[in-house]
Structure formats: structure tokens, C-alpha cells
Scaffold this motif. Structure first.
Motif, PDB file in Angstrom:
ATOM      1  N   ASP A  85      -1.027  10.113  48.583  1.00  0.00           N
ATOM      2  CA  ASP A  85      -1.984   9.998  47.559  1.00  0.00           C
ATOM      3  C   ASP A  85      -3.023   8.614  48.185  1.00  0.00           C
ATOM      4  OD1 ASP A  85      -0.317   8.128  47.346  1.00  0.00           O
ATOM      5  OD2 ASP A  85       0.169   8.176  45.156  1.00  0.00           O
ATOM      6  N   SER A  86      -3.872   8.128  47.325  1.00  0.00           N
ATOM      7  CA  SER A  86      -4.495   6.943  47.685  1.00  0.00           C
ATOM      8  C   SER A  86      -3.403   6.110  48.407  1.00  0.00           C
ATOM      9  CB  SER A  86      -5.219   6.458  46.710  1.00  0.00           C
ATOM     10  OG  SER A  86      -5.912   5.348  47.019  1.00  0.00           O
ATOM     11  N   LYS A  87      -2.436   5.562  47.780  1.00  0.00           N
ATOM     12  CA  LYS A  87      -1.384   4.623  47.983  1.00  0.00           C
ATOM     13  C   LYS A  87      -0.774   4.578  49.493  1.00  0.00           C
ATOM     14  CE  LYS A  87       0.491   1.766  44.515  1.00  0.00           C
ATOM     15  NZ  LYS A  87       1.145   1.890  43.320  1.00  0.00           N
ATOM     16  N   GLY A  88      -0.481   6.116  49.349  1.00  0.00           N
ATOM     17  CA  GLY A  88       0.392   6.486  50.552  1.00  0.00           C
ATOM     18  C   GLY A  88      -0.782   6.452  51.838  1.00  0.00           C
ATOM     19  N   ILE A  89      -1.832   6.789  51.526  1.00  0.00           N
ATOM     20  CA  ILE A  89      -2.714   6.920  52.862  1.00  0.00           C
ATOM     21  C   ILE A  89      -3.149   5.401  53.191  1.00  0.00           C
ATOM     22  CG2 ILE A  89      -5.167   7.119  53.490  1.00  0.00           C
ATOM     23  CD1 ILE A  89      -5.144   9.676  51.751  1.00  0.00           C
ATOM     24  N   GLY A  90      -3.067   4.449  52.104  1.00  0.00           N
ATOM     25  CA  GLY A  90      -3.276   3.084  52.425  1.00  0.00           C
ATOM     26  C   GLY A  90      -2.073   2.468  53.221  1.00  0.00           C
ATOM     27  N   ILE A  91      -0.840   2.954  52.975  1.00  0.00           N
ATOM     28  CA  ILE A  91       0.283   2.437  53.823  1.00  0.00           C
ATOM     29  C   ILE A  91       0.018   2.926  55.167  1.00  0.00           C
ATOM     30  CG2 ILE A  91       2.756   2.760  53.967  1.00  0.00           C
ATOM     31  CD1 ILE A  91       2.814   3.034  51.263  1.00  0.00           C
ATOM     32  N   LEU A  92      -0.585   4.120  55.611  1.00  0.00           N
ATOM     33  CA  LEU A  92      -0.724   4.588  56.836  1.00  0.00           C
ATOM     34  C   LEU A  92      -1.626   3.768  57.683  1.00  0.00           C
ATOM     35  CD1 LEU A  92      -0.582   8.435  56.393  1.00  0.00           C
ATOM     36  CD2 LEU A  92       1.340   6.965  57.259  1.00  0.00           C
ATOM     37  N   VAL A  93      -2.710   3.506  56.944  1.00  0.00           N
ATOM     38  CA  VAL A  93      -3.805   2.733  57.335  1.00  0.00           C
ATOM     39  C   VAL A  93      -3.484   1.164  57.762  1.00  0.00           C
ATOM     40  CG1 VAL A  93      -5.950   1.668  57.112  1.00  0.00           C
ATOM     41  CG2 VAL A  93      -5.721   3.992  56.022  1.00  0.00           C
ATOM     42  N   LYS A  94      -2.541   0.698  56.844  1.00  0.00           N
ATOM     43  CA  LYS A  94      -1.892  -0.557  57.096  1.00  0.00           C
ATOM     44  C   LYS A  94      -1.004  -0.557  58.322  1.00  0.00           C
ATOM     45  CE  LYS A  94      -1.549  -4.014  54.029  1.00  0.00           C
ATOM     46  NZ  LYS A  94      -1.613  -4.036  52.820  1.00  0.00           N
ATOM     47  N   ASN A  95      -0.223   0.342  58.525  1.00  0.00           N
ATOM     48  CA  ASN A  95       0.666   0.806  60.026  1.00  0.00           C
ATOM     49  C   ASN A  95      -0.330   0.693  61.128  1.00  0.00           C
ATOM     50  OD1 ASN A  95       2.825   0.891  58.343  1.00  0.00           O
ATOM     51  ND2 ASN A  95       3.076   2.983  58.342  1.00  0.00           N
ATOM     52  N   LEU A  96      -1.471   1.519  60.726  1.00  0.00           N
ATOM     53  CA  LEU A  96      -2.293   1.694  61.972  1.00  0.00           C
ATOM     54  C   LEU A  96      -2.876   0.247  62.405  1.00  0.00           C
ATOM     55  CD1 LEU A  96      -3.744   3.522  64.148  1.00  0.00           C
ATOM     56  CD2 LEU A  96      -5.350   3.942  62.343  1.00  0.00           C
ATOM     57  N   LEU A  97      -3.446  -0.404  61.467  1.00  0.00           N
ATOM     58  CA  LEU A  97      -4.249  -1.435  61.619  1.00  0.00           C
ATOM     59  C   LEU A  97      -3.297  -2.475  62.506  1.00  0.00           C
ATOM     60  CD1 LEU A  97      -6.395  -2.311  58.653  1.00  0.00           C
ATOM     61  CD2 LEU A  97      -7.062  -2.439  61.156  1.00  0.00           C
ATOM     62  N   GLU A  98      -1.928  -2.542  61.893  1.00  0.00           N
ATOM     63  CA  GLU A  98      -1.057  -3.502  62.819  1.00  0.00           C
ATOM     64  C   GLU A  98      -0.947  -3.296  64.335  1.00  0.00           C
ATOM     65  OE1 GLU A  98       2.986  -3.242  60.790  1.00  0.00           O
ATOM     66  OE2 GLU A  98       1.901  -4.216  58.929  1.00  0.00           O
ATOM     67  N   ILE A  99      -0.917  -1.901  64.727  1.00  0.00           N
ATOM     68  CA  ILE A  99      -0.828  -1.585  66.000  1.00  0.00           C
ATOM     69  C   ILE A  99      -2.002  -1.640  66.780  1.00  0.00           C
ATOM     70  CG2 ILE A  99       1.593  -0.534  66.014  1.00  0.00           C
ATOM     71  CD1 ILE A  99       0.014   2.264  66.086  1.00  0.00           C
ATOM     72  N   CYS A 100      -3.411  -1.638  66.077  1.00  0.00           N
ATOM     73  CA  CYS A 100      -4.605  -1.483  66.915  1.00  0.00           C
ATOM     74  C   CYS A 100      -5.592  -2.560  66.777  1.00  0.00           C
ATOM     75  CB  CYS A 100      -4.876  -0.004  66.607  1.00  0.00           C
ATOM     76  SG  CYS A 100      -6.276  -0.046  64.972  1.00  0.00           S
ATOM     77  N   TYR A 101      -5.101  -3.533  65.793  1.00  0.00           N
ATOM     78  CA  TYR A 101      -6.464  -4.203  65.463  1.00  0.00           C
ATOM     79  C   TYR A 101      -6.807  -5.059  66.722  1.00  0.00           C
ATOM     80  CZ  TYR A 101      -8.545  -8.488  63.253  1.00  0.00           C
ATOM     81  OH  TYR A 101      -9.489  -9.381  62.900  1.00  0.00           O
ATOM     82  N   ASP A 102      -6.187  -5.420  67.588  1.00  0.00           N
ATOM     83  CA  ASP A 102      -6.500  -5.837  68.739  1.00  0.00           C
ATOM     84  C   ASP A 102      -7.219  -5.189  69.884  1.00  0.00           C
ATOM     85  OD1 ASP A 102      -5.506  -8.555  67.926  1.00  0.00           O
ATOM     86  OD2 ASP A 102      -3.755  -8.188  68.944  1.00  0.00           O
ATOM     87  N   LYS A 103      -6.944  -3.831  69.520  1.00  0.00           N
ATOM     88  CA  LYS A 103      -7.722  -2.783  70.500  1.00  0.00           C
ATOM     89  C   LYS A 103      -9.061  -2.573  70.096  1.00  0.00           C
ATOM     90  CE  LYS A 103      -3.545  -0.702  72.506  1.00  0.00           C
ATOM     91  NZ  LYS A 103      -2.347  -1.521  71.678  1.00  0.00           N
ATOM     92  N   ILE A 104      -9.334  -2.890  68.875  1.00  0.00           N
ATOM     93  CA  ILE A 104     -10.649  -2.049  68.522  1.00  0.00           C
ATOM     94  C   ILE A 104     -11.787  -2.785  69.299  1.00  0.00           C
ATOM     95  CG2 ILE A 104     -12.330  -1.878  66.490  1.00  0.00           C
ATOM     96  CD1 ILE A 104      -9.831  -2.098  64.759  1.00  0.00           C
ATOM     97  N   PRO A 105     -12.665  -2.264  70.184  1.00  0.00           N
ATOM     98  CA  PRO A 105     -13.623  -2.974  70.809  1.00  0.00           C
ATOM     99  C   PRO A 105     -14.839  -3.421  70.092  1.00  0.00           C
ATOM    100  CG  PRO A 105     -13.518  -0.566  71.096  1.00  0.00           C
ATOM    101  CD  PRO A 105     -12.627  -0.692  70.252  1.00  0.00           C
ATOM    102  N   GLU A 106     -15.209  -4.347  70.368  1.00  0.00           N
ATOM    103  CA  GLU A 106     -16.669  -4.743  69.915  1.00  0.00           C
ATOM    104  C   GLU A 106     -17.725  -3.835  70.294  1.00  0.00           C
ATOM    105  OE1 GLU A 106     -19.083  -5.836  67.873  1.00  0.00           O
ATOM    106  OE2 GLU A 106     -17.435  -7.426  67.469  1.00  0.00           O
ATOM    107  N   THR A 107     -18.832  -3.537  69.467  1.00  0.00           N
ATOM    108  CA  THR A 107     -19.614  -2.587  69.742  1.00  0.00           C
ATOM    109  C   THR A 107     -20.968  -3.184  69.906  1.00  0.00           C
ATOM    110  OG1 THR A 107     -19.579  -1.863  67.587  1.00  0.00           O
ATOM    111  CG2 THR A 107     -18.563  -0.364  69.196  1.00  0.00           C
TER     112      THR A 107
END
Ligand code: ADP
Ligand code: MG
Length: 702
Positions: free
Chosen positions: A165-187
Motif C-alpha cells: 500500500d502507500s506505506k509499503g511503497i514508501g518504505i521501498l522508496v526509502k530503501n532505494l534513496l539510501e543506496i542511490c542518493y549520491d548516484k543521482i546525476p545533476e541534469t
């Protein structure tokens, strides 16, 4: 590829796995890290704020309340009608909470006298507000919410069953941001970031999901919307530049016949707006580049004459010209109108439509091939394969929305000699759209606008009547007919309920026949054979019939100057632009014209705005603006093809200021750095390239 990390399949993310990944793909089209990262919440809820029950109104979408459960009841006898009801009370009022499903789970959780936090959408039933299936949680003093604004994600029933549900998806996004935040390129470039005081891209994405405060959410939205519009604009402008560089166009410089036409045949003075757009078009025709231009102008602004003058330029340069209309009626009207001038100037002209006879066709095909025929006017029949030209220099397409891009493209290949460049294309539309929007929607076209009506036109008077006053209206019509005028009465035709609409039309026809026994009446609708339609239309044109009862088939372009009254039945069922189009069928002659909108008493708020707008103004651009605000751009012509509507965050109607800013910025950037080769624009170039390659991830990230 520097972006490949974001193409990683979503199943590898912590907390996902094969089964959930499949479901996310099926249900939400989320396949990769990049997809999930831009699966933005559609709103945020402020879970720090509690509303007083007493302050709730029906306008509140969702509210969070804190109160005591005072009463719990299981109501309804049969299994189907069973519902659980509880009263929630704070110091300001009471709401009722109800459950129809899952009662066995909820009931044990509810305890009378305890304090709960409740979240849901209030609805008024009788005198008391009622929240169906609220989220409910026992209030614990020590538990404070993690962030002020929690994201609410789109989800589906199937996903909810799998705890996504919304909450569950939020947790996945949080997990993802933890590993990718530094990799998101500036555009964007530093320059733009500084100029607009944007937050960095990775921070924008993070704040978009989990904002620290309303302010950071606003910053994130602003940056990401800007960026979304910016790259679309950049892409469109880039395409246009490329096209201009690659497609040669015939140089149509001579205006030899024009002087003769202006001096001896043109029956009126051109308006300044007409002169201006002719200049704009002429400049294109001389440029050596292929023209792709949109000519927009309100109904009656004189687009046909502009088109004809441009055709004369083509002919002066030994080229041919064609005019394609969406219907036979229109093609015929254009043909008759222009033939008069063409004959006087000894220019060959013919008409080609679906109903042209085979023998006629043969001659026309032959004359187009050998160049003897200079102007051809027709319908879709013009794009049939057998139709080839000796030297087609200019294509005019009337009422663009009936034709798709594919049909425009088909016209490009109509020259037999392959060494000739493709013809110049002029697309005419009578559905004015706000200028900035036009540039955006038709980003690959240049736009000319006729924003002035010929002098001396009497503005159409528009009136609104309720059905109950029909007799009054009939009386008015009678007077007008006695004065020698003709009248249109239009009924809505909306495909889903065609049978019903048809019945409405026929009932209407009958009651009008009864009310006007002394006058001959025509009827035209979509279920008639083309010949019959044409026959009836012609009777009306010839003033043999006084009233034309019709569906919207008469909407586009039809020109009967003696018809001075337009009655629109069930006007609330038409969109604003369509009402304006219909109104444009009158006001074409010297007499005062009228438009009468008939509605019943039950007008929606929007319906009221539409009728009031119509009564107040005749300005098509103003009407287009209001229409855009009312409906959003989804119904505007051409939007489907443009890709501009494929927006994640932006809204063309609401975000016009950001859109304009983005457009301007993109233009300035390409002016300064046409190839995007300056080092400071390297991020922009990289991102644009992946957008153009349809790189799914990064087109979405934009
Ligand atoms: P639209 O832009 O809706 O296609 P038309 O081209 O059908 O409008 O023009 C509407 C009418 O106005 C036609 O009868 C046309 O001959 C006339 N017209 C066009 N230009 C002028 C002008 N400059 N002055 C007066 N009448 C004009
Ligand atoms: Mg027209």
C-alpha cells in the motif's frame, strides 16, 4: 553508461523480490530503480496536524482527527447490509465512523472511552459528518510522527494485498534513496541552478518523496516541474532546428500575380493581422527551408483568404497548390469560394473528393501530373496514392484537428520528381489556443496568429434562456425569419448515447415543425447519407429552407451568410470551445446575428461559467484561456500527438508561468549554445540525449 545503475531491475531492491517485482511491473509499470525513484507521491499528508471535528466542512479532502470513541454499534441484519458504526468525539463535535467490510478485524480494536487518531475523508450525511473506512490508531502520547508530511503513493488493490500500500511503497522508496542518493546525476547547469535558486537534483527527488517541511516540498516541486517542461521544450526546439537544417524548401519568391489580384479582384481590404501573417508566411516561402506553419485565427477572421494568397504565390513560382478540408461540405464551399477568383484570373482549379466520378478523377490525376492543374481542393481523397503532382509547392490543411501527423506526412511525398523538395505546409485551425500553449503543443510548427476580425462586423449577441422560456425564443425566431433571415438549431450528439441523442434530435425536429408550420425546415445529422446531407445543406444555402435543424456536423467552417441566428439546445452539454465554434457559424453577413443558448435549470458550476463566458465575450482567445482552465488541456486539439501531456508533475493549465519560463530558458540556451557543446552545458546535453533516445529511465527522471 553512466545511468545503468538506475536501470537495475526493481526485484534486486531490498524488500522487493521476484513476486513483488512482477506485481509492481504489472500494476504500476514500475520495472527499474529509476521507475520507482520517480514514482512520486500524488499528495502529502500533514500528519502533525489535527483538525477540530467542529471545523470540518465538506470541502476538506482528508482530515486527521483526535478524539474519544463514545459509542460502538453493529448495525444491519443481513450479512450484506451489516455495518459497524462508532462515534468519535472531541471537545468541538462528533463524527461517525463506519465500516462495511473487514468488520471482524476492526471491531476488536475499538474500545469505548479511549483516545484514537483517525484519518479519512469526511462526508456529510444528514446533519452529521461520516467517515467511511478511516485509518484508525490508538493514540499513544509518546509516539511522535517521523516527518511532518508523509507521502501518499498511488497503489492498487492487488498491491495492497501484498503489503504494497502507500506505506509499503514508501518504505521501498526509502530503501532505494539510501543506496542511490549520491548516484543521482545533476541534469541542469550551474548557471541555471544559480539563476533560479534551485536545489540540487538529488535533493529535489528526496524532498519530493520525504519533504522536511512544506517549504522544501515546494522547492522540490518547483525544480522538478521546471525541469520537466524545460527538457520537453528543449527537445522540441532542437527537433525544429534540426528539421530546418535538413529539409530544403522550394524558394517561392515571385509575387507576380499578387498585384493583379490585389488591384482587380480582392473585394475588400485585408486586415492588418492578415497582412502580418502573409508577411510571416512569405518570409518562410523565400527562406529555402521547408515551412511548417500553423495559422490560427478566430472563426471569421479570414484565414481562407490568407491561404488563397499564399497559393497564388506558389502559382506565381510555377508550382501547384492544394487545399485539404476535413469534410465534403467544406471542400465544396472552399472550392466554390475560390473558383470565383481563380476563374477571373484564369487559374485552373478543381475539386477532388470521395464522391468525384472516376472519369473526372482520371482527368484530374492526369492534369496534376503534367502540371496543367494549378489548384486542387479536396478531402482525404487528396492523399490517395494515385494523386501525384508535377510540382506541389504548397499544401494548405484546413481545420487541422481532423487530420493527424501521418496525413500531414503523406503530403510530403506527393511530388513525382524526387529531386524536388517537399512542399511547404500551412495548417489552419479555428480553435484558438493561448499563444504559449500553441508554441508548446505544436512545438515543431511555427505559429502565426490572426488576432483581428475584418472591420464592420457586428458582434454576435449571445443570450441564455432556460428551457421553460422556449415559447419566447420561438417568437424571436419567427420575427427573425419574417425579416428574411435563416436559423440554425443545433442538438448535441455525443457518441456514447447516440440512440438517445438521435431521439432528442427527432423530437426537437417534430416540435419545431409544429411550431413553424409555415416554413420549410431542413435536417442534417451524421446518420444520413452524404448525398442526402449535401442536398439538405444546399437547400439551406439556397435559402429554400428557413431553419436548419442539425447535430454538430455543421460545426466546422460552414458559411451561410444569411443565417443569422444560432440556437444551441442542451448547451450545457457542449464544451466552451465547441460552443464558440458553433456560434461562429453566424455573424457572417451584414445583419445583426444572435446566438441563443438553451439549458435546463440544473446547471453545474462549470456549466454556469461556460454560459456566462459565452454571453460575455466573443473573443476566441479569451474563451480558449477559460476553457483551458476549466477542462485542462486534454481536450485541446493536437495535444495527443504532442507528447507534452505525458507529464509526471507539470500541468499545462495550472503551471503556465513555469512553462513559459522553461520555454524561454530553453530558447535562450539554444541561442547561446546551439549544439550544447559548451562545457557548462554538459549535464543538460547528456540528459537531452537520453531523453531523445527514449531512454526510458531518464526520460522519466526528467
Ligand atoms: P475563417 O477564418 O473562419 O475560415 P473565412 O476565411 O471563412 O474565415 O472568412 C469569413 C468571411 O470573411 C468570408 O466571407 C471572407 O470572404 C470574409 N473576409 C475575409 N477577409 C476579409 C477582410 N479583410 N475584410 C472583409 N471580409 C473578409
Ligand atoms: Mg475556415
Amino acid at each position: 553508461m553512466q545511468n545503468s545503475f538506475f536501470d537495475t531491475k526493481i526485484e534486486y531492491l531490498k524488500g522487493v523480490g521476484t513476486q513483488k517485482a512482477n506485481l509492481l511491473g504489472l500494476e504500476l509499470q514500475l520495472f527499474t530503480y529509476g521507475d520507482l525513484l520517480t514514482h512520486y507521491p500524488f499528495r502529502h499528508e500533514d500528519r502533525t496536524k489535527f483538525y477540530d471535528i467542529g471545523e470540518i466542512t465538506e470541502d476538506y479532502p482528508y482530515v486527521q482527527l483526535k478524539g474519544k470513541i463514545t459509542d460502538i454499534q453493529l448495525l444491519g441484519s443481513s450479512d450484506k447490509k451489516k455495518r459497524l458504526s462508532a462515534k468519535l468525539e472531541d471537545s468541538t463535535g462528533i463524527v461517525e465512523l463506519v465500516w462495511f467490510q473487514g468488520i471482524q478485524w476492526v471491531q476488536p480494536k475499538l474500545k469505548r472511552g479511549y483516545e484514537y487518531i483517525v484519518f479519512g475523508k469526511p462526508q456529510l450525511f444528514g446533519k452529521i459528518f461520516n467517515i467511511a473506512h478511516p485509518e484508525i490508531e490508538l493514540f499513544l502520547e509518546h509516539k511522535t510522527p517521523e516527518t511532518a508530511l508523509s507521502p501518499v503513493y498511488p497503489s492498487t488493490v492487488k498491491l495492497q494485498k501484498r503489503f504494497l500500500d502507500s506505506k509499503g511503497i514508501g518504505i521501498l522508496v526509502k530503501n532505494l534513496l539510501e543506496i542511490c542518493y549520491d548516484k543521482i546525476p545533476e541534469t541542469l547547469s550551474n548557471e541555471l541552478i544559480e539563476k533560479y535558486k534551485f536545489i540540487p537534483k538529488n535533493e529535489a527527488i528526496k524532498q519530493m518523496h520525504f519533504p522536511k517541511s512544506p517549504k522544501t516540498l515546494h522547492q522540490a516541486v518547483r525544480r522538478l516541474k521546471f525541469e520537466e517542461f524545460f527538457f520537453i521544450q528543449l527537445k522540441l526546439l532542437w527537433q525544429k532546428t534540426v528539421r530546418k537544417h535538413t529539409h530544403q524548401g522550394q524558394i517561392l519568391k515571385s509575387t507576380a500575380i499578387l498585384t493583379d489580384f490585389y488591384n482587380n479582384h480582392l473585394p475588400f481590404d485585408l486586415t492588418n493581422a492578415q497582412k502580418r501573417v502573409i508577411k510571416e508566411i512569405y518570409k518562410d516561402l523565400c527562406s529555402g527551408k521547408q515551412m511548417n506553419r500553423l495559422l490560427q485565427g478566430d472563426v471569421g477572421s479570414g484565414k481562407t483568404m490568407v491561404a488563397f494568397i499564399c497559393m497564388l504565390i506558389a502559382i506565381a513560382n510555377d508550382a501547384q497548390a492544394c487545399l485539404m478540408a476535413p469534410t465534403e461540405i467544406l471542400a465544396d464551399q472552399h472550392y466554390k469560394g475560390l473558383k470565383e477568383y481563380a476563374d477571373k484570373m484564369k487559374i485552373t482549379i478543381a475539386k477532388l473528393t470521395g464522391s468525384s466520378k472516376t472519369s473526372e478523377r482520371k482527368v484530374i490525376h492526369e492534369m496534376l501530373r503534367n502540371g496543367d492543374l494549378k489548384i486542387i481542393i479536396g478531402t482525404h481523397a487528396l492523399i490517395e496514392e494515385e494523386v501525384m503532382f508535377h510540382n506541389l509547392g504548397l499544401c494548405v490543411i484546413d481545420e487541422q484537428h481532423r487530420f493527424g501527423v501521418a496525413q500531414r506526412a503523406a503530403l510530403w511525398k506527393k511530388n513525382e520528381r524526387k529531386e524536388l523538395p517537399p512542399p511547404h505546409v500551412l495548417v489552419m485551425t479555428a480553435t484558438p489556443i493561448p499563444r504559449t500553449l500553441a508554441m508548446t503543443l505544436y512545438g515543431d510548427l511555427d505559429v502565426s496568429t490572426i488576432d483581428e476580425l475584418p472591420a464592420g462586423r457586428k458582434p454576435i449577441q449571445t443570450m441564455h434562456f432556460y428551457d421553460a422560456n422556449r415559447l419566447k425564443v420561438f417568437g424571436f425566431l419567427k420575427k427573425q425569419i419574417e425579416l428574411g433571415r435563416q436559423v440554425y438549431i443545433v442538438y448535441p450528439l455525443i457518441e456514447e448515447s447516440e440512440a438517445l441523442d438521435y431521439k432528442n434530435l427527432m423530437d426537437g425536429f417534430e416540435s419545431i415543425s409544429r411550431a413553424f408550420p409555415e416554413y420549410p425546415i431542413s435536417i442534417v445529422h451524421g446518420q444520413m447519407k452524404p448525398q442526402d446531407k449535401d442536398f439538405e445543406m444546399q437547400r439551406f444555402v439556397k435559402n429554400e429552407t428557413k431553419i436548419m435543424v442539425a447535430t454538430t456536423v455543421i460545426e466546422v467552417g460552414v458559411n451561410v451568410p444569411n443565417a443569422s441566428v444560432m440556437v444551441i439546445e442542451d448547451a450545457q452539454r457542449f464544451g466552451l470551445s465547441q460552443l464558440h465554434q458553433l456560434r461562429g457559424r453566424v455573424g457572417r453577413g451584414a445583419e445583426q446575428s444572435y446566438c441563443i443558448l438553451m439549458t435546463n435549470y440544473k446547471l453545474s458550476k462549470e456549466g454556469k461559467i461556460r454560459t456566462e463566458t459565452m454571453v460575455r465575450t466573443n473573443n476566441g482567445f479569451e474563451i480558449a484561456d477559460i476553457d483551458l482552465k476549466l477542462r485542462g488541456p486534454g481536450d485541446l486539439d493536437g495535444t495527443q500527438q504532442s507528447g507534452v501531456l505525458d507529464l509526471r508533475l507539470g500541468d499545462i493549465a495550472k503551471d503556465q508561468i513555469i512553462l513559459q519560463e522553461a520555454r524561454k530558458t530553453a530558447e535562450e540556451l539554444l541561442d547561446k549554445d546551439p549544439n550544447l557543446s559548451l562545457p557548462e552545458n554538459v549535464f543538460i546535453k547528456r540528459h537531452l540525449t537520453s531523453v531523445q533516445q527514449g531512454g526510458k529511465v531518464w526520460s522519466r527522471i526528467s
